[in-house]
Motif scaffolding. Structure first.
Motif, PDB file in Angstrom:
ATOM      1  N   ARG A 392      -1.040 -38.245 -46.425  1.00  0.00           N
ATOM      2  CA  ARG A 392      -2.010 -37.145 -46.392  1.00  0.00           C
ATOM      3  C   ARG A 392      -1.348 -35.819 -46.749  1.00  0.00           C
ATOM      4  NH1 ARG A 392      -3.913 -40.175 -41.931  1.00  0.00           N
ATOM      5  NH2 ARG A 392      -2.635 -38.961 -40.485  1.00  0.00           N
ATOM      6  N   GLN A 393      -0.143 -35.597 -46.235  1.00  0.00           N
ATOM      7  CA  GLN A 393       0.563 -34.354 -46.553  1.00  0.00           C
ATOM      8  C   GLN A 393       0.918 -34.276 -48.038  1.00  0.00           C
ATOM      9  OE1 GLN A 393       3.655 -32.976 -43.763  1.00  0.00           O
ATOM     10  NE2 GLN A 393       3.133 -34.749 -42.481  1.00  0.00           N
ATOM     11  N   ILE A 394       1.313 -35.414 -48.606  1.00  0.00           N
ATOM     12  CA  ILE A 394       1.641 -35.438 -50.041  1.00  0.00           C
ATOM     13  C   ILE A 394       0.400 -35.142 -50.872  1.00  0.00           C
ATOM     14  CG2 ILE A 394       2.329 -36.975 -51.924  1.00  0.00           C
ATOM     15  CD1 ILE A 394       4.257 -38.316 -49.899  1.00  0.00           C
ATOM     16  N   ASP A 395      -0.729 -35.763 -50.501  1.00  0.00           N
ATOM     17  CA  ASP A 395      -1.971 -35.487 -51.228  1.00  0.00           C
ATOM     18  C   ASP A 395      -2.337 -34.009 -51.123  1.00  0.00           C
ATOM     19  OD1 ASP A 395      -2.162 -38.114 -51.955  1.00  0.00           O
ATOM     20  OD2 ASP A 395      -3.554 -38.673 -50.338  1.00  0.00           O
ATOM     21  N   ALA A 399      -2.563 -31.239 -54.130  1.00  0.00           N
ATOM     22  CA  ALA A 399      -3.752 -30.421 -54.348  1.00  0.00           C
ATOM     23  C   ALA A 399      -3.402 -28.935 -54.379  1.00  0.00           C
ATOM     24  CB  ALA A 399      -4.780 -30.705 -53.254  1.00  0.00           C
ATOM     25  N   SER A 400      -2.487 -28.519 -53.497  1.00  0.00           N
ATOM     26  CA  SER A 400      -2.083 -27.111 -53.474  1.00  0.00           C
ATOM     27  C   SER A 400      -1.387 -26.716 -54.774  1.00  0.00           C
ATOM     28  CB  SER A 400      -1.159 -26.855 -52.283  1.00  0.00           C
ATOM     29  OG  SER A 400      -1.815 -27.111 -51.063  1.00  0.00           O
ATOM     30  N   ILE A 401      -0.509 -27.593 -55.248  1.00  0.00           N
ATOM     31  CA  ILE A 401       0.195 -27.301 -56.503  1.00  0.00           C
ATOM     32  C   ILE A 401      -0.789 -27.211 -57.659  1.00  0.00           C
ATOM     33  CG2 ILE A 401       1.853 -28.238 -58.172  1.00  0.00           C
ATOM     34  CD1 ILE A 401       3.340 -29.476 -55.760  1.00  0.00           C
ATOM     35  N   GLY A 419       5.948 -22.037 -63.283  1.00  0.00           N
ATOM     36  CA  GLY A 419       7.033 -22.811 -62.681  1.00  0.00           C
ATOM     37  C   GLY A 419       7.624 -22.119 -61.473  1.00  0.00           C
ATOM     38  N   ALA A 420       7.798 -20.794 -61.567  1.00  0.00           N
ATOM     39  CA  ALA A 420       8.333 -20.037 -60.428  1.00  0.00           C
ATOM     40  C   ALA A 420       7.372 -20.076 -59.250  1.00  0.00           C
ATOM     41  CB  ALA A 420       8.616 -18.598 -60.852  1.00  0.00           C
ATOM     42  N   ALA A 421       6.047 -19.997 -59.552  1.00  0.00           N
ATOM     43  CA  ALA A 421       5.056 -19.973 -58.484  1.00  0.00           C
ATOM     44  C   ALA A 421       4.984 -21.308 -57.747  1.00  0.00           C
ATOM     45  CB  ALA A 421       3.681 -19.616 -59.067  1.00  0.00           C
ATOM     46  N   THR A 422       5.269 -22.385 -58.439  1.00  0.00           N
ATOM     47  CA  THR A 422       5.161 -23.717 -57.808  1.00  0.00           C
ATOM     48  C   THR A 422       6.501 -24.301 -57.385  1.00  0.00           C
ATOM     49  OG1 THR A 422       5.276 -24.767 -60.005  1.00  0.00           O
ATOM     50  CG2 THR A 422       3.083 -24.268 -59.119  1.00  0.00           C
ATOM     51  N   LYS A 423       7.592 -23.565 -57.563  1.00  0.00           N
ATOM     52  CA  LYS A 423       8.922 -24.091 -57.285  1.00  0.00           C
ATOM     53  C   LYS A 423       9.073 -24.525 -55.821  1.00  0.00           C
ATOM     54  CE  LYS A 423      13.858 -23.001 -57.565  1.00  0.00           C
ATOM     55  NZ  LYS A 423      14.870 -21.995 -57.964  1.00  0.00           N
ATOM     56  N   ALA A 424       8.692 -23.626 -54.910  1.00  0.00           N
ATOM     57  CA  ALA A 424       8.843 -23.935 -53.483  1.00  0.00           C
ATOM     58  C   ALA A 424       7.948 -25.098 -53.080  1.00  0.00           C
ATOM     59  CB  ALA A 424       8.525 -22.703 -52.646  1.00  0.00           C
ATOM     60  N   LEU A 425       6.710 -25.123 -53.632  1.00  0.00           N
ATOM     61  CA  LEU A 425       5.800 -26.213 -53.299  1.00  0.00           C
ATOM     62  C   LEU A 425       6.327 -27.548 -53.810  1.00  0.00           C
ATOM     63  CD1 LEU A 425       2.373 -24.486 -54.077  1.00  0.00           C
ATOM     64  CD2 LEU A 425       3.376 -24.937 -51.822  1.00  0.00           C
ATOM     65  N   ASN A 426       6.891 -27.556 -55.020  1.00  0.00           N
ATOM     66  CA  ASN A 426       7.458 -28.801 -55.567  1.00  0.00           C
ATOM     67  C   ASN A 426       8.650 -29.283 -54.743  1.00  0.00           C
ATOM     68  OD1 ASN A 426       5.920 -29.674 -57.898  1.00  0.00           O
ATOM     69  ND2 ASN A 426       6.513 -27.754 -58.873  1.00  0.00           N
ATOM     70  N   GLU A 428       9.045 -28.770 -51.513  1.00  0.00           N
ATOM     71  CA  GLU A 428       8.463 -29.349 -50.313  1.00  0.00           C
ATOM     72  C   GLU A 428       7.877 -30.721 -50.605  1.00  0.00           C
ATOM     73  OE1 GLU A 428       7.262 -29.056 -46.169  1.00  0.00           O
ATOM     74  OE2 GLU A 428       8.691 -27.969 -47.420  1.00  0.00           O
ATOM     75  N   LEU A 429       7.257 -30.886 -51.768  1.00  0.00           N
ATOM     76  CA  LEU A 429       6.688 -32.174 -52.148  1.00  0.00           C
ATOM     77  C   LEU A 429       7.772 -33.238 -52.274  1.00  0.00           C
ATOM     78  CD1 LEU A 429       4.309 -33.932 -53.108  1.00  0.00           C
ATOM     79  CD2 LEU A 429       4.740 -33.081 -55.436  1.00  0.00           C
ATOM     80  N   ARG A 430       8.899 -32.885 -52.890  1.00  0.00           N
ATOM     81  CA  ARG A 430       9.999 -33.852 -53.035  1.00  0.00           C
ATOM     82  C   ARG A 430      10.510 -34.300 -51.674  1.00  0.00           C
ATOM     83  NH1 ARG A 430      11.472 -30.396 -57.242  1.00  0.00           N
ATOM     84  NH2 ARG A 430      12.991 -29.338 -55.909  1.00  0.00           N
ATOM     85  N   GLN A 431      10.621 -33.344 -50.742  1.00  0.00           N
ATOM     86  CA  GLN A 431      11.078 -33.703 -49.403  1.00  0.00           C
ATOM     87  C   GLN A 431      10.111 -34.679 -48.733  1.00  0.00           C
ATOM     88  OE1 GLN A 431      11.499 -29.967 -47.427  1.00  0.00           O
ATOM     89  NE2 GLN A 431      13.362 -29.393 -48.514  1.00  0.00           N
ATOM     90  N   LEU A 432       8.803 -34.398 -48.862  1.00  0.00           N
ATOM     91  CA  LEU A 432       7.815 -35.294 -48.279  1.00  0.00           C
ATOM     92  C   LEU A 432       7.879 -36.687 -48.909  1.00  0.00           C
ATOM     93  CD1 LEU A 432       4.794 -32.833 -48.085  1.00  0.00           C
ATOM     94  CD2 LEU A 432       5.996 -33.841 -46.137  1.00  0.00           C
TER      95      LEU A 432
END
Length: 628
Positions: A392-395, A399-401, A419-426, A428-432
């Motif tokens: 659920r967190q990955i989904d 969606a946020s990205i 790319g800069a705007a989504t860097k932190a979100l990506n 976090e996604l990799r960690q999840l």
């Protein structure tokens, strides 16, 4: 409860657990928690999982006790838990599954909230990246130095025969010949090649002459073999990242390539070849006619040394025995243990019957399997819920990205800005995703362990029929799979170092029972013509002593009170069995009353322990696929 850990490197830099303990104690007081105890591992790598750390293993054992002794475990930093994600999350999840939370002093976070779990992920990611950076930097430097010309010293103790020159000088340390140790190598070479001594005799002579090994201790045979027969001495080289290096799935060294490091030669090629031939020839000679001993190295004596097989089958009516390695003067001249020999046939039959019983007892086998599985026996439903939550967190993160990308596109921002705007979100996604992969892997292990446990009973039924006819070699393989250890816990009921009664051995081999009493005059007259004449009925007393020995199994000296000196009886018996006279004596007594050979209890008090190797829990078809 707090847990403290420092690595060996941190200890060298002067850091200890005391400073960590002050920080964890302050947090516990500030949170108004009750501090019920401390667990600490000093000099332990953060890459090891909980089961591989002594105090952390004890913490986990306490965590599952009833009543539960603590509700929160406090650590100073995330890397105290582990520098790699596998070590970090498996420990945290295992505690979560039993209702225990983890708090980290650095950042004042815990996993009781979603925000706390997110920060914990960032700490684990940072610890792993830091660990990988340090490891790559260190291994790269070692690889570069190993490839330098000459004989670079990569680290650790130099091989025997060599010393470190320019030790401590960065980039300059080299291995050169140690004059004193070279002289000892050449001395041993002369003893073996020119004088024909074996390594044991060499060790005795070196110790007698006051020549010690590098540590100052007397030479043992194993120590002398390891030093003199090393690659450095025989080949004049070391292999950096050789046979003990960590490898990948293809068998290649993980952190670089293998590098041969040439050393100045102590022995020439011809001298090294001659030394190899002489030592190998002695080894082949000593290993001829060696019997199979399934319990060699698995039988532990009262002195805590292991027993190994020793055959007396080359001696008339001798038997197989196990001999405690503590009886070998590995350092010639030093004392040895007093452990008795153990009858091989008796102890092997006893242990094997226990193994057969074990494989027929599914509950006992499953308990051993559970010990092997260890921490893989987690809460399966909790893992399934955890994976669903991560999905659920990955989904949600995807969606946020996507939403950020759509918003940025509407504002006609550049690809770089998006790319800069989504860097932190990506990130976090990799960690999840990594956590999800680790959780799924652990769940697979639990399901696999459960499946194996269900198959144990069927395997045990199959094995129970097959075990009876196994050869000693096959028995040794099963004992290895079960990781069997046999601990002797009391006196061994053997006499004379475990040598069987030669009289009983003859009757057992011949399949004949023993006369029940001394011979009557009529019985004696029927065999007297087969035997030599002797003074004062000495021959007759010898015959009766032989029969008495067979009935009792006593040693010859124990029979003197009744039959007088028994040295003559022993001498006669050896002669008569050699020339066939004793067989004729028994044939000439067809009507004498006889009794069976007494069965002596040759089994000492012992404790049998074992663990399950995963291969023993596979059905035959699966085992063949795994091994092909």
């Amino acid at each position: 409860m707090d847990y403290l850990r420092v690595s060996t490197e941190e200890q060298r830099r002067g850091y200890g657990v005391a400073s960590q303990g002050k920080k964890t104690s302050r947090l516990i007081r500030r949170k108004t928690w009750e501090h019920v105890g401390t667990y600490k591992d000093e000099g332990v790598s953060g890459s090891l999982e909980a089961a591989d750390r002594d105090d952390l293993s004890r913490l986990m054992e306490a965590a599952v006790s009833v009543p539960r002794p603590f509700d929160v475990v406090v650590v100073n930093e995330g890397r105290a838990i582990g520098r790699v994600g596998r070590a970090f999350w498996r420990w945290v999840w295992a505690l979560e599954d039993i209702g225990i939370f983890v708090a980290i002093v650095d950042g004042d976070i815990d996993n009781t909230t979603a925000d706390g779990r997110g920060e914990m992920r960032r700490q684990a990611d940072f610890a792993e990246r830091e660990y990988e950076t340090i490891r790559k930097r260190t291994q790269g430097g070692l690889q570069e130095k190993a490839e330098d010309p000459g004989s670079p010293h990569i680290g650790g103790r130099p091989p025997y025969g060599y010393r470190i020159e320019a030790k401590g000088v960065k980039g300059e340390s080299r291995l050169v010949i140690h004059d004193g140790e070279r002289d000892i190598v050449l001395l041993v070479y002369g003893m073996v090649v020119r004088e024909g001594l074996n390594l044991r005799q060499c060790a005795i002579r070196l110790n007698a002459e006051g020549i010690t090994c590098r540590s100052g201790k007397p030479w043992s045979i194993a120590n002398l073999r390891d030093r003199i027969m090393s690659r450095a001495v025989l080949n004049g080289e070391l292999i950096f990242r050789g046979g003990h290096a960590k490898t990948d799935a293809d068998g290649k060294p993980l952190w670089g390539t293998s590098v041969p490091i040439s050393l100045p030669r102590i022995l020439t090629d011809d001298e090294a070849a001659a030394l190899r031939r002489k030592v190998a020839a002695r080894a082949r000679k000593s290993s001829r006619n060696r019997a199979v001993y399934p319990l060699s190295g698995r039988l532990i004596g009262l002195c805590e040394a292991v027993y190994t097989g020793i055959s007396r089958e080359s001696v008339s009516y001798g038997r197989r025995n196990y001999r405690c390695s503590g009886k070998s003067d590995s350092i010639p001249g030093q004392g040895v243990c007093a452990c008795s020999y153990v009858d091989a046939e008796a102890v092997e039959q006893h242990v094997w019957s226990e193994v057969v019983t074990l494989l027929g007892d599914s509950q006992k086998l499953e308990s051993l399997a559970a010990e092997w599985v260890g921490m893989a026996q987690g809460d399966q439903s909790a893992h399934e819920d955890r994976i669903s939550d991560l999905d659920r967190q990955i989904d949600s993160m995807n969606a946020s990205i996507a939403a950020v990308i759509v918003a940025a596109a509407k504002q006609q921002q550049s690809p770089e800005a998006i790319g800069a705007a989504t860097k932190a979100l990506n990130a976090e996604l990799r960690q999840l995703q990594e956590m999800r992969t680790e959780a799924a892997t652990w769940l697979t292990e639990i399901e696999d362990a459960d499946r194996r446990a269900r198959d144990l009973k069927a395997l045990a039924e199959m094995a129970r029929h097959q075990l009876a006819g196994m050869t000693p070699q096959e028995q040794a393989e099963v004992l290895a799979l079960l990781e069997v250890k046999v601990f002797i816990e009391g006196p061994i009921p053997l006499r004379r170092g475990g040598v069987h009664c030669t009289v009983q051995s003859w009757y057992r081999t011949a399949g004949v029972q023993i006369p029940a009493a001394d011979l009557t005059d009529d019985q004696w007259s029927s065999i007297a013509h087969l035997l030599p004449t002797g003074r004062r009925d000495r021959v007759r007393r010898s015959v009766d002593a032989i029969f008495a020995k067979g009935r009792s199994g006593d040693s010859w000296p124990m029979l003197r009170a009744v039959y007088g000196s028994t040295s003559t009886a022993s001498k006669y018996f050896n002669e008569w069995i050699a020339d066939g006279t004793w067989a004729k004596v028994n044939e000439a007594l067809p009507d004498v009353d006889r009794v069976p050979i007494p069965v002596l209890d040759l089994i000492p008090p012992m404790r049998i322990e074992g663990r399950i190797d995963p291969r023993v829990m596979l059905i035959p078809e699966e085992r063949s696929r795994r091994e092909s």
